[in-house]
Write a protein that holds these residues in place. Structure first.
Motif, PDB file in Angstrom:
ATOM      1  N   SER A   1       1.135  -0.855  -0.031  1.00  0.00           N
ATOM      2  CA  SER A   1       0.225   0.118   0.052  1.00  0.00           C
ATOM      3  C   SER A   1       1.081   1.468  -0.530  1.00  0.00           C
ATOM      4  O   SER A   1       0.635   2.182  -0.941  1.00  0.00           O
ATOM      5  CB  SER A   1      -1.101  -0.254   0.918  1.00  0.00           C
ATOM      6  OG  SER A   1      -1.674  -1.223   0.968  1.00  0.00           O
ATOM      7  N   LEU A   2       2.111   0.983   0.153  1.00  0.00           N
ATOM      8  CA  LEU A   2       2.568   1.957   0.767  1.00  0.00           C
ATOM      9  C   LEU A   2       3.814   2.592  -1.190  1.00  0.00           C
ATOM     10  O   LEU A   2       3.516   3.942  -1.075  1.00  0.00           O
ATOM     11  CB  LEU A   2       3.886   2.370   1.602  1.00  0.00           C
ATOM     12  CG  LEU A   2       4.979   3.740   1.656  1.00  0.00           C
ATOM     13  CD1 LEU A   2       4.322   4.898   2.716  1.00  0.00           C
ATOM     14  CD2 LEU A   2       5.688   3.092   3.276  1.00  0.00           C
ATOM     15  N   ILE A   3       3.629   1.602  -0.668  1.00  0.00           N
ATOM     16  CA  ILE A   3       4.907   1.429  -2.400  1.00  0.00           C
ATOM     17  C   ILE A   3       4.027   1.992  -3.673  1.00  0.00           C
ATOM     18  O   ILE A   3       3.977   2.901  -4.362  1.00  0.00           O
ATOM     19  CB  ILE A   3       5.622   0.228  -2.854  1.00  0.00           C
ATOM     20  CG1 ILE A   3       6.175   0.766  -2.389  1.00  0.00           C
ATOM     21  CG2 ILE A   3       5.642   0.228  -4.699  1.00  0.00           C
ATOM     22  CD1 ILE A   3       7.074  -1.474  -1.898  1.00  0.00           C
ATOM     23  N   VAL A   4       2.482   1.520  -2.984  1.00  0.00           N
ATOM     24  CA  VAL A   4       1.312   2.241  -4.522  1.00  0.00           C
ATOM     25  C   VAL A   4       1.027   4.082  -4.571  1.00  0.00           C
ATOM     26  O   VAL A   4       1.176   4.414  -5.491  1.00  0.00           O
ATOM     27  CB  VAL A   4      -0.411   1.110  -4.222  1.00  0.00           C
ATOM     28  CG1 VAL A   4      -0.870   1.506  -4.967  1.00  0.00           C
ATOM     29  CG2 VAL A   4       0.429  -0.059  -5.106  1.00  0.00           C
ATOM     30  N   SER A   5       0.745   3.835  -3.151  1.00  0.00           N
ATOM     31  CA  SER A   5       1.571   5.986  -2.488  1.00  0.00           C
ATOM     32  C   SER A   5       1.741   6.254  -3.124  1.00  0.00           C
ATOM     33  O   SER A   5       1.768   7.737  -3.659  1.00  0.00           O
ATOM     34  CB  SER A   5       0.764   5.572  -0.852  1.00  0.00           C
ATOM     35  OG  SER A   5       0.169   7.167  -0.465  1.00  0.00           O
ATOM     36  N   GLN A   6       2.983   5.519  -2.918  1.00  0.00           N
ATOM     37  CA  GLN A   6       4.408   6.507  -3.784  1.00  0.00           C
ATOM     38  C   GLN A   6       4.207   6.614  -4.527  1.00  0.00           C
ATOM     39  O   GLN A   6       4.366   7.923  -5.752  1.00  0.00           O
ATOM     40  CB  GLN A   6       5.170   5.916  -3.331  1.00  0.00           C
ATOM     41  CG  GLN A   6       6.033   6.126  -1.679  1.00  0.00           C
ATOM     42  CD  GLN A   6       6.965   5.642  -0.863  1.00  0.00           C
ATOM     43  OE1 GLN A   6       7.089   4.221  -1.623  1.00  0.00           O
ATOM     44  NE2 GLN A   6       7.752   5.691  -0.247  1.00  0.00           N
ATOM     45  N   SER A   7       3.395   5.696  -5.083  1.00  0.00           N
ATOM     46  CA  SER A   7       3.879   5.711  -7.586  1.00  0.00           C
ATOM     47  C   SER A   7       2.632   6.511  -7.713  1.00  0.00           C
ATOM     48  O   SER A   7       2.636   7.308  -8.946  1.00  0.00           O
ATOM     49  CB  SER A   7       3.708   4.516  -7.593  1.00  0.00           C
ATOM     50  OG  SER A   7       3.659   4.384  -9.106  1.00  0.00           O
ATOM     51  N   ASN A   8       1.132   6.451  -6.813  1.00  0.00           N
ATOM     52  CA  ASN A   8       0.382   7.581  -7.079  1.00  0.00           C
ATOM     53  C   ASN A   8       0.739   9.028  -7.015  1.00  0.00           C
ATOM     54  O   ASN A   8      -0.026   9.444  -8.106  1.00  0.00           O
ATOM     55  CB  ASN A   8      -0.489   7.248  -6.674  1.00  0.00           C
ATOM     56  CG  ASN A   8      -1.868   5.715  -7.116  1.00  0.00           C
ATOM     57  OD1 ASN A   8      -1.002   4.535  -8.263  1.00  0.00           O
ATOM     58  ND2 ASN A   8      -2.121   5.102  -5.972  1.00  0.00           N
ATOM     59  N   ALA A   9       1.669   9.065  -6.036  1.00  0.00           N
ATOM     60  CA  ALA A   9       1.959  10.413  -5.660  1.00  0.00           C
ATOM     61  C   ALA A   9       3.262  10.831  -6.444  1.00  0.00           C
ATOM     62  O   ALA A   9       2.504  12.198  -7.132  1.00  0.00           O
ATOM     63  CB  ALA A   9       2.740  10.566  -4.071  1.00  0.00           C
TER      64      ALA A   9
END
Length: 461
Positions: free
Chosen positions: A390-398
């Protein structure tokens, strides 16, 4: 006779000035699609003699892109280039991490693989004497182990790729620095001789924008027409000479390697012996340094924390079930893989008790220390693996959002420069027609004056 000579001189100067203006306008039309070219104009001024008009002179041929707009362009270019690299690498990392769902509803993430291990252990707890179920449990653990090893390898490969990209960017930045320095010399020489510098300034602006792709820069125009270029932190890159960046590429990077500003660590960026690594925050070099030294190592730390907790927790139930200390070297006991019937025989309790204890260890809350961008927490393994994803997905989306905003800003600046200083072919075509008419009028005046001179001479004779 004197008045005719004065009139001829004025008409001749008009003709010469118009020729220059026509040449500039034709060049504008021809270069309308040339990248970095800006509209040029030849400035003219009236000549006077004893308070009376005596013709027209042509001054500089210039374009004069706003210094403020150039600063906005270099800043937006740096931000966009950095955002592009960050988004690209985080997208690759997210793809490697898999997803919790897929077209067949199985999922490919670590959380899904942990769930598969839990399912296999649950089945084994129901029939602890089954060798095939013991094999299924070990096989599920082996799949999880393989994924952790592969993810660790992928992260280090991405770090190596980033390091290689830094080397490529440094070479390209140095080429731009050398180009700016060479163009400075040409512009200073041209100004000293009274020659036009408009096209050279366009080329220098293009080189400056190119340089800003790789790191944040600022520039200052000197009185002699040259520019001085600095990094945003104040390190000089171009003054009276070029100051190149230095960087040593590392062929293969392991999880234990990091940048620490010493000769034993990964290479940083230096200029004239000064280490400027920590001060580079934008451009592709700034993005790649952050990815290599912070973002990707943080992902590795989270995987290592998960792996270390798995090794410690499961081995407390079945000694030596797992070996290693991190995601890069975690492994399943080879003897147990060779003989699955020994899986539950190494503990002090019954096979059923051991299987139940193993399931409790997997599903119960485990203490995780702070790792990467995740704070310390207590939760089950699958939840922690989900938190990582979830953290990596959030970083990628950001990163994708930041790229979109940066591209919008860059487009706004480039459109402003294009509309203000670019070539409008229709306008230039109309201008060329007007100049042709002016040239024709000046030619007619000269022709008339010539006839008048000839008539006057004939009358005198």
């Amino acid at each position: 006779m004197t008045s005719l000579s004065a009139a001829a001189k004025i008409a001749s100067s008009s003709l010469a000035a118009t020729q220059v203006q026509m040449s500039v306008t034709a060049s504008n039309i021809a270069n309308a699609d040339t990248e970095g070219y800006t509209k040029k104009s030849a400035t003219t001024s009236a000549l006077t003699s004893a308070g009376t008009g005596s013709g027209v002179s042509v001054g500089d041929i210039s374009s004069g892109v706003s210094t403020l707009l150039m600063k906005q362009l270099t800043s937006a270019t740096s931000e966009t280039a950095a955002a592009e690299k960050t988004a690209d690498y985080l997208d690759q990392l997210q793809s490697a991490m898999g997803s919790t769902t897929s077209s067949d509803d199985t999922g490919t993430s670590l959380a899904n693989m942990l769930a598969n291990v839990e399912t296999a252990v649950s089945d084994l707890a129901g029939t602890p004497e089954s060798t095939s179920l013991a094999y299924s449990t070990l096989s599920a653990l082996e799949t999880l182990r393989n994924e952790l090893n592969d993810l660790s390898s992928t992260i280090q490969d991405l770090r190596s790729n980033a390091d290689s990209d830094i080397a490529t960017s440094v070479d390209a930045a140095n080429a731009a620095i050398e180009a700016i320095d060479a163009l400075n010399d040409q512009i200073v020489a041209a100004k000293a001789s009274g020659a036009s510098t408009g096209d050279l300034e366009d080329q220098r602006n293009t080189a400056l924008a190119e340089l800003s792709q790789y790191l944040g820069v600022t520039s200052f125009l000197g009185s002699d027409g040259s520019i001085k270029v600095y990094t945003t932190s104040g390190q000089v890159l171009v003054d009276s000479t070029a100051h190149s960046l230095s960087f040593d590429e590392t062929t293969t990077i392991t999880a234990s390697q990091s940048y620490d500003g010493t000769s034993s660590g990964l290479s940083g960026i230096t200029v004239d012996g000064n280490d400027i690594t920590d001060s580079i925050s934008t451009g592709t070099i700034g993005s790649l340094l952050e990815l290599r030294d912070e973002t990707l190592p943080a992902a590795q730390d989270m995987l290592d924390e998960l792996s270390e907790a798995l090794i410690t927790t499961l081995n407390a139930v079945i000694p030596d079930l797992l070996t290693g200390t991190s995601a890069s070297d975690i492994a399943v006991n080879q003897d147990m893989l060779s003989d699955p019937s020994t899986l539950l025989s190494g503990s002090s309790g019954t096979a059923a008790e051991t299987a139940e204890a193993l399931l409790d260890a997997l599903q119960g809350e485990t203490s995780f220390d702070k790792a990467g961008s995740l704070s310390a927490r207590q939760e089950d393994f699958a939840s922690y693996a989900t938190d990582i994803l979830s953290l990596i997905v959030s970083q990628s989306n950001a990163a994708d959002k930041a790229l979109e905003l940066a591209q919008t800003e860059l487009t706004t600046v480039t459109d402003t420069i294009s509309s203000t200083y670019g070539v409008n072919v229709d306008e230039e075509t109309v201008r060329l027609t007007e100049l042709e008419q002016l040239y024709s009028v000046s030619s007619q005046i000269l022709s008339i004056l010539k006839e008048m001179f000839e008539d006057l001479l004939a009358a005198v004779q």
